[in-house]
Design a protein around this motif. Structure first.
Motif, PDB file in Angstrom:
ATOM      1  N   ALA A  55       0.685  -1.191  -0.045  1.00  0.00           N
ATOM      2  CA  ALA A  55      -0.085   0.016   0.006  1.00  0.00           C
ATOM      3  C   ALA A  55       0.983   1.270   0.027  1.00  0.00           C
ATOM      4  O   ALA A  55       0.525   2.288   0.151  1.00  0.00           O
ATOM      5  CB  ALA A  55      -0.808   0.045   1.180  1.00  0.00           C
ATOM      6  N   ALA A  56       2.082   1.182  -0.062  1.00  0.00           N
ATOM      7  CA  ALA A  56       3.165   2.416   0.001  1.00  0.00           C
ATOM      8  C   ALA A  56       3.172   3.206  -1.372  1.00  0.00           C
ATOM      9  O   ALA A  56       3.271   2.677  -2.155  1.00  0.00           O
ATOM     10  CB  ALA A  56       4.475   1.569   0.529  1.00  0.00           C
ATOM     11  N   ARG A  57       2.383   4.115  -1.162  1.00  0.00           N
ATOM     12  CA  ARG A  57       2.251   5.164  -2.480  1.00  0.00           C
ATOM     13  C   ARG A  57       3.348   5.987  -2.527  1.00  0.00           C
ATOM     14  O   ARG A  57       3.306   6.958  -3.647  1.00  0.00           O
ATOM     15  CB  ARG A  57       0.891   5.734  -2.511  1.00  0.00           C
ATOM     16  N   GLU A  58       4.254   6.117  -1.738  1.00  0.00           N
ATOM     17  CA  GLU A  58       5.318   7.199  -1.701  1.00  0.00           C
ATOM     18  C   GLU A  58       6.159   7.229  -2.870  1.00  0.00           C
ATOM     19  O   GLU A  58       6.678   6.175  -3.121  1.00  0.00           O
ATOM     20  CB  GLU A  58       5.990   7.330  -0.307  1.00  0.00           C
ATOM     21  N   SER A  59       6.570   8.288  -3.693  1.00  0.00           N
ATOM     22  CA  SER A  59       7.422   8.253  -4.571  1.00  0.00           C
ATOM     23  C   SER A  59       8.602   7.805  -4.305  1.00  0.00           C
ATOM     24  O   SER A  59       9.380   7.035  -5.027  1.00  0.00           O
ATOM     25  CB  SER A  59       7.310   9.711  -5.244  1.00  0.00           C
ATOM     26  N   ILE A  65       4.376  12.661  -8.383  1.00  0.00           N
ATOM     27  CA  ILE A  65       5.513  12.124  -8.486  1.00  0.00           C
ATOM     28  C   ILE A  65       6.758  13.104  -8.516  1.00  0.00           C
ATOM     29  O   ILE A  65       7.774  12.533  -8.280  1.00  0.00           O
ATOM     30  CB  ILE A  65       6.051  11.288  -9.675  1.00  0.00           C
ATOM     31  N   GLY A  66       6.586  14.313  -8.282  1.00  0.00           N
ATOM     32  CA  GLY A  66       7.515  15.314  -7.722  1.00  0.00           C
ATOM     33  C   GLY A  66       8.473  15.635  -9.079  1.00  0.00           C
ATOM     34  O   GLY A  66       9.844  15.768  -9.123  1.00  0.00           O
ATOM     35  N   VAL A  67       7.909  15.636 -10.409  1.00  0.00           N
ATOM     36  CA  VAL A  67       8.629  16.466 -11.554  1.00  0.00           C
ATOM     37  C   VAL A  67       7.667  17.470 -12.085  1.00  0.00           C
ATOM     38  O   VAL A  67       6.733  17.783 -11.625  1.00  0.00           O
ATOM     39  CB  VAL A  67       8.675  15.066 -12.456  1.00  0.00           C
TER      40      VAL A  67
END
Length: 219
Positions: A83-87, A180-182
């Motif tokens: 369940a880990a969704r962190e980028s 996603i940090g782009v």
């Protein structure tokens, strides 16, 4: 047969995932584990080809366990189910060579598709290498950088794909970029690439008199 070790701290999910594995032709579940220590012991005993790995284990974070596995000489392939969704977790998984990353919850059809993709890549890597063309085909099967267009990053492509798969509906480039940090421009390039390959659908959303917004949905 591809031997699979199922790792999850929830015994109910262990049973479900073992059942999914057994329903997929060419795969068999040879063992299960609910902690990092149990996983290492099962690796020593059963020597599986593939580990289905939850990241949230009671004694260790799953990706730290992968690092320990490699340090101890276990070259078993790892398929993250979490369940880990962190980028950051997805990026780390890519760097560690995780073969697939599937977000909970999911159904049997999606799970089976991922296992079949893995089996196809595995079979491709077992081929004889006679020339550069064979090498290129092997890298293309694994999704490595040589299969990407010039100027594209495999890591970013996998982040974009994961965000699109996980989206509840469609995503705009701006929404994908935030997740996603782009940059928005970068996210749109990768989304358009997925659309060109037939892996994403594009729809136009009209709001007012301005330019319509392009929205993307995983196919």
């Amino acid at each position: 047969m591809i031997d699979v070790l199922v790792v999850d701290d929830d015994f109910r999910l262990v049973n479900i995932h073992r059942g999914f594995v057994e329903r997929t032709p060419g795969f068999r579940a040879v063992a299960s584990a609910r902690t990092g220590e149990e996983t290492l012991a099962a690796l020593d005993e059963h020597r599986p080809d593939l580990v289905l790995l939850d990241l949230y284990l009671p004694d260790v974070f799953g990706l730290d366990l992968v690092r320990r596995m490699r340090a101890e000489g276990h070259e078993t392939d790892v398929f993250v189910i979490s369940a880990a969704r962190e980028s950051e977790a997805v990026r780390a998984a890519v760097r560690l060579g995780v073969v697939s990353y599937l977000l909970k919850p999911f159904g049997f059809d999606e799970f089976q598709e991922r296992l079949e993709q893995y089996a196809n890549r595995r079979a491709g890597l077992a081929m004889a290498v006679r020339d550069q063309a064979d090498v290129d085909r092997a890298f293309a099967r694994t999704g490595a950088a040589t299969a990407m267009p010039k100027g594209f990053s495999t890591e970013t492509a996998q982040l974009v794909e994961a965000a699109l798969r996980d989206a509840d509906g469609s995503l705009s480039a701006a929404e994908c970029a935030e997740r996603i940090g782009v940059s928005r421009v970068s996210a749109r390039r990768y989304l358009e690439h997925l659309a060109e390959r037939g892996r994403a659908e594009v729809a136009l959303k009209y709001a007012g008199r301005g330019r319509p917004e392009r929205r993307y949905r995983w196919r």
